[in-house]
Enzyme design. Structure first.
Site: not given
Ligand code: ATP
Ligand code: MG
Length: 210
Positions: A10, A85, A119, A152, A163
């Site tokens: 994404k 989310r 990554r 990360r 996750r």
């Molecule tokens: P990717 O980067 O591959 O999309 P991801 O979706 O797990 O993976 P991020 O979106 O960067 O990674 O989020 C990293 C962390 O930040 C999540 O695992 C969570 O702990 C926190 N986080 C991010 N967005 C939210 C949200 N909307 N609600 C709650 N926690 C969040």
């Molecule tokens: Mg991301």
């Protein structure tokens, strides 16, 4: 908004997409990581949840994102990455500013595991690389800003499993939520982005226009 499993890509697709469409990229994960790096009060509050691969509680995330999305630079339009989310975040977003379109990225399990495992990201500007699929020109150094690249904490195997499970439990219900509103478009992204950028970008544009 972009939806899809952790590691589906994404962030990578969105950072190119927003340049093309002249929108801004709002990634909740990047906002949290930036606060952790700067050791802000918010950063200290969320650090542990993130390192363990848990969600940051809604009572922190929702007001933070509401504030960010009402800032002036968002008026021209934005692509959300990582938020909403879960269903309560989606409901909060409905009240604030209902989404126009949701792109649901899908790839096979092996592809996703490969992407998450390799990554590396820039500590300074959050640009995403991959040790094998999208390597930087110079090892450990960001092509975009010269910053330091790192893995990360939540891309380490113990956190990855958590996750993926959380995604299934909390985020998959959003597929039903948005498809019932007629907003959901699917994009299959098993191709490697470094060698098939044009293919993936064309699929994304087709989903947006279609
Ligand atoms: P990717 O980067 O591959 O999309 P991801 O979706 O797990 O993976 P991020 O979106 O960067 O990674 O989020 C990293 C962390 O930040 C999540 O695992 C969570 O702990 C926190 N986080 C991010 N967005 C939210 C949200 N909307 N609600 C709650 N926690 C969040
Ligand atoms: Mg991301």
């Amino acid at each position: 908004m972009v939806l899809g499993s952790p590691g589906v890509g994404k962030g990578t697709y969105t950072s190119d997409l927003v340049k093309k469409l002249k929108l801004i990229h709002i990634s909740s994960g990047d906002i949290f990581r930036d606060n952790i790096k700067r050791e802000t009060k918010l950063g200290k509050e969320v650090e542990e949840f993130i390192a363990e691969g848990k969600l940051v509680p809604d009572k922190i995330t929702i007001p933070l994102m509401e504030k960010r999305l009402t800032e002036k630079d968002c008026q021209k339009g934005f692509v959300l990455d990582g938020f909403p989310r879960n269903v309560s975040q989606a409901e909060a977003m409905e009240k604030l500013d209902p989404l126009d379109l949701v792109l649901n990225f899908k790839a096979n399990h092996e592809v996703i595991m490969g992407r998450l495992g390799g990554r590396i990201i820039c500590r300074q500007c959050s640009h995403i690389f991959h040790l094998i699929n999208l390597p930087p020109k110079k090892k450990g150094v960001c092509d975009a800003c010269g910053g330091e690249l790192y893995q990360r904490d939540d891309d380490k195997p113990e956190a990855i499993e958590k996750r993926l499970k959380l995604y299934e439990d909390q985020t998959l219900p959003l597929i039903k939520f948005y498809s019932e509103k007629g907003l959901l478009k699917e994009v299959l992204v098993n191709e490697d982005y470094s060698t098939h950028k044009k293919v993936i970008q064309a699929k994304i544009m087709k989903a947006i226009k279609g």
